[in-house]
Design a protein around this motif. Structure first.
Motif, PDB file in Angstrom:
ATOM      1  N   CYS A  74       0.938  -1.222  -0.042  1.00 40.18           N
ATOM      2  CA  CYS A  74      -0.127  -0.485   0.493  1.00 40.18           C
ATOM      3  C   CYS A  74       0.609   1.333  -0.250  1.00 40.18           C
ATOM      4  N   ASN A  75       0.639   1.931  -0.635  1.00 48.10           N
ATOM      5  CA  ASN A  75       1.261   3.668  -1.234  1.00 48.10           C
ATOM      6  C   ASN A  75       1.151   4.288   0.251  1.00 48.10           C
ATOM      7  N   CYS A  76      -0.092   4.108   1.050  1.00 49.20           N
ATOM      8  CA  CYS A  76      -0.122   4.498   1.618  1.00 49.20           C
ATOM      9  C   CYS A  76       0.235   4.680   3.515  1.00 49.20           C
ATOM     10  N   CYS A  77       0.436   3.071   3.670  1.00 48.04           N
ATOM     11  CA  CYS A  77       0.411   2.858   5.223  1.00 48.04           C
ATOM     12  C   CYS A  77       1.277   1.614   4.788  1.00 48.04           C
ATOM     13  N   THR A  78       1.572   1.659   3.871  1.00 47.28           N
ATOM     14  CA  THR A  78       2.770   0.243   3.476  1.00 47.28           C
ATOM     15  C   THR A  78       2.051  -0.982   3.569  1.00 47.28           C
ATOM     16  N   PHE A  79       0.789  -1.119   3.738  1.00 51.55           N
ATOM     17  CA  PHE A  79       0.743  -3.293   4.414  1.00 51.55           C
ATOM     18  C   PHE A  79       1.358  -3.958   3.407  1.00 51.55           C
ATOM     19  N   LEU A  94      -4.461  11.357   3.266  1.00 48.14           N
ATOM     20  CA  LEU A  94      -4.222  10.164   4.314  1.00 48.14           C
ATOM     21  C   LEU A  94      -2.464   9.614   4.850  1.00 48.14           C
ATOM     22  N   VAL A  95      -1.976  10.010   4.137  1.00 47.96           N
ATOM     23  CA  VAL A  95      -0.212   9.479   4.977  1.00 47.96           C
ATOM     24  C   VAL A  95      -0.445  10.504   5.933  1.00 47.96           C
TER      25      VAL A  95
END
Length: 256
Positions: free
Chosen positions: A174-179, A244-245
Motif C-alpha cells: 500500500c502506498n499509504c500505510c505500506t501494508f 491520508l499518509v
C-alpha cells in the motif's frame, strides 16, 4: 487551473438528474442537486455583483432558460413560466444514453470537481469516443463481469498492468500505510492490492489500449482495502493520498 464551468458542460449531469425526477424538478431543485453531485469550488462559487447567488447558480439558470439552446434544441421541455417543471425529451434521453458510461464513471468515483468539470468539457466536444474503466473492479467482481464485459476486461487489464508496474522484488505494498498482503496472509495474499484512480482515466475508442495504460500509470496508486475506503469515506470530499499518509503518520498504530 480549470476554466469556469459553462452551460454546455452541465448538459449531461443535468439530463441525468432531470431523467430521475422527470416533471418533478424545477431549476432551483436542479441547481441544488447539481451542487450535491458535482461539489463546485473555486471561481464557480464567486458571488455575482449585486446578487445573492453565485456563478454556478447563474449557469444552471441560464442552462434551463426557455430561450437557451438546451431547451430550444430539444434536450428538455419546459414552460416559460418561472419555476416550471423540467422534462427530458427523447432527444435528451438518447444523448444521455450515448454518454451514460462516461457520466457514471465521473460521478461515482469521488473525483475532484476540477477533474469532473474538465472531463465534462472534453465529452461535450464530442471529438472522439471515450471508453471507461472501473476503479472498483475487484468489488462484486462476478456480477460486474457478466453485466459489463468490455468495461471489466479493460479495467482488469489496467489493474494488472498497474500491479506489474508497482510490484518491486516480487512484492506490492500500500502506498499509504505500506501494508503488504503477502507478508501478512502469506501466499494467499500474494499480488493482492487495490488500485486507486487519482484522476479520471479514459481510453479513446481509436487509441491503442497499451498507450492508454502507459499514460494512466501517473494517475494510479496501489492502496490496501482499508486505505482505499478511508480515501473515499467522505463522498463530498475524498482524501488526497498525502492527507491520508499524514493521518497515518500521526495516528497509525498496528495492533494484532
Amino acid at each position: 487551473m480549470s476554466e469556469r464551468i459553462y452551460e454546455g458542460d452541465l448538459r449531461l449531469p443535468a439530463l441525468y438528474l432531470i431523467s430521475l425526477k422527470n416533471g418533478k424538478i424545477n431549476t432551483s431543485e436542479l441547481s441544488s442537486l447539481l451542487r450535491d453531485i458535482l461539489k463546485p469550488s473555486g471561481d464557480d462559487l464567486v458571488i455575482l455583483a449585486n446578487r445573492n447567488d453565485d456563478y454556478f447558480s447563474q449557469i444552471v439558470r441560464n442552462l434551463t432558460a426557455s430561450k437557451r439552446p438546451f431547451v430550444k434544441n430539444g434536450f428538455i421541455e419546459r414552460e416559460s413560466k418561472a419555476g416550471s417543471p423540467l422534462y427530458i425529451t427523447n432527444k435528451g434521453k438518447q444523448y444521455l444514453k450515448d454518454h451514460k458510461a462516461e457520466l457514471r464513471y465521473l460521478l461515482t468515483n469521488d473525483f475532484d470537481y476540477s477533474d469532473i468539470k474538465d472531463n465534462l468539457k472534453e465529452i461535450e466536444k464530442g471529438e472522439r469516443k471515450r471508453l471507461t474503466f472501473d476503479e472498483n473492479i475487484i468489488i462484486q467482481e462476478g456480477v460486474k463481469k457478466v453485466a459489463k464485459v468490455k468495461v471489466y476486461e479493460r479495467s482488469t487489464k489496467l489493474r494488472n498492468y498497474a500491479i506489474e508496474h508497482f510490484t518491486k522484488d516480487g512484492h506490492i505494498a500500500c502506498n499509504c500505510c505500506t501494508f503488504d498482503f503477502e507478508n501478512f496472509y502469506g501466499e494467499h495474499g500474494k499480488g493482492f492490492i487495490e488500485i486507486h484512480h487519482e484522476k479520471p482515466i479514459f481510453q479513446f475508442q481509436d487509441e491503442d489500449l497499451e498507450k492508454t495504460l502507459d499514460k494512466a500509470l501517473q494517475n494510479l496508486v496501489p492502496v490496501c482495502s482499508n486505505c482505499h475506503r478511508m480515501i473515499h469515506r467522505n463522498w463530498s470530499k475524498p482524501l488526497e493520498i498525502k492527507q491520508l499518509v499524514g493521518f497515518i503518520d500521526q495516528n497509525g498504530i498496528f495492533k494484532r
